[in-house]
Design an enzyme around this catalytic site. Structure first.
Site, mmCIF file in Angstrom:
data_model
loop_
_atom_site.group_PDB
_atom_site.id
_atom_site.type_symbol
_atom_site.label_atom_id
_atom_site.label_comp_id
_atom_site.label_asym_id
_atom_site.label_seq_id
_atom_site.Cartn_x
_atom_site.Cartn_y
_atom_site.Cartn_z
ATOM 1 N N ASP A 82 0.853 -1.189 0.000
ATOM 2 C CA ASP A 82 0.000 0.000 0.000
ATOM 3 C C ASP A 82 0.888 1.238 0.000
ATOM 4 O OD1 ASP A 82 -3.246 0.422 0.835
ATOM 5 O OD2 ASP A 82 -1.952 2.180 0.988
ATOM 6 N N ASP A 98 4.075 3.060 -3.765
ATOM 7 C CA ASP A 98 3.046 3.334 -4.766
ATOM 8 C C ASP A 98 3.101 2.251 -5.839
ATOM 9 O OD1 ASP A 98 1.376 4.311 -6.739
ATOM 10 O OD2 ASP A 98 2.101 6.376 -6.590
ATOM 11 N N ASP A 123 -7.982 -4.135 -3.095
ATOM 12 C CA ASP A 123 -8.968 -3.200 -2.550
ATOM 13 C C ASP A 123 -8.508 -1.770 -2.840
ATOM 14 O OD1 ASP A 123 -11.424 -2.868 -1.250
ATOM 15 O OD2 ASP A 123 -10.489 -2.555 0.706
ATOM 16 N N LYS A 163 -11.902 -4.856 -6.041
ATOM 17 C CA LYS A 163 -12.929 -3.820 -5.904
ATOM 18 C C LYS A 163 -12.928 -2.960 -7.156
ATOM 19 C CE LYS A 163 -12.205 -0.364 -3.008
ATOM 20 N NZ LYS A 163 -12.105 0.268 -1.683
#
Length: 208
Positions: A82, A98, A123, A163
């Site tokens: 993340d 990133d 996600d 997602k």
């Protein structure tokens, strides 16, 4: 004079703290309400088994990794990434960076090593501006990167859960996933807010 919150942000905070899944997550000392979304998907689609290797993209604050650890056990491994920092979770190898940057992707692939991955889960979401013409392309770029990750590390018959925000590009993206996997479902978990445009694509049986 201090700034006042906008009506929309105040409404969001009120909804957030009334949310039964937020309250449950707090009571059970879970990282986030996302834990319950993945739990519902697991009950339906049975993605995780003990000993699996899992990649978690957009992992912070750690709800999905926290849940996956309970399913794959001590012999499994999770490699999480993340842009935001995340407090450690036993059994999770976390990389802060990133994912859009080549150097971060390479570092993540290095941590995966020679293992083939059983489940890739994403996600990821961009920082939203409130302008769909800007936000949807940013979100679609992230989910395309997640699908590229599947092409690089996912084992044959592996699974992918991602997602996605419904909007321009969604149908084409779904078509691409259906070409790569045997079974593809679109889920809207109960823990996902009704007015959110988010859905979860659950794909199993990677064709490799």
């Amino acid at each position: 004079m201090g700034r006042k919150r906008s009506a929309s942000s105040s409404r969001w905070l009120a909804e957030h703290f009334k949310d039964q899944f937020v309250q449950k997550a707090h009571k059970q000392k879970l990282r986030s309400r996302a834990y319950f979304k993945l739990d519902e998907i697991q009950q339906t689609d049975r993605l995780f088994k003990p000993g699996m290797t899992v990649v978690d993209l957009g992992a912070a604050p750690g709800g999905w990794s926290q849940y996956a650890v309970t399913q794959i056990g001590s012999k499994g491994r999770i490699i999480a990434c993340d842009i935001l920092d995340m407090n450690p979770i036993v059994g999770v190898d976390f990389l802060q960076g990133d994912f859009r940057e080549e150097s971060v992707l390479n570092a993540l692939l290095e941590r995966v090593g020679d293992d083939m991955v059983d489940v890739v889960m994403s996600d990821m979401a961009p920082n939203f501006s409130g302008m769909p013409s800007v936000d949807i392309p940013r979100a679609m770029y992230l989910v395309e990167l997640a699908l590229d990750m599947c092409r690089q590390v996912l084992a044959p018959k592996g699974s992918f859960v991602v997602k996605v925000f419904q909007g321009e590009g969604f149908d084409d993206y779904l078509r691409d996933i259906r070409a790569m996997f045997t079974t593809v479902k679109v889920r809207k978990p109960e823990a996902s807010r009704d007015r959110s445009r988010e859905v979860y694509i659950v794909a199993t049986g990677y064709k490799g």
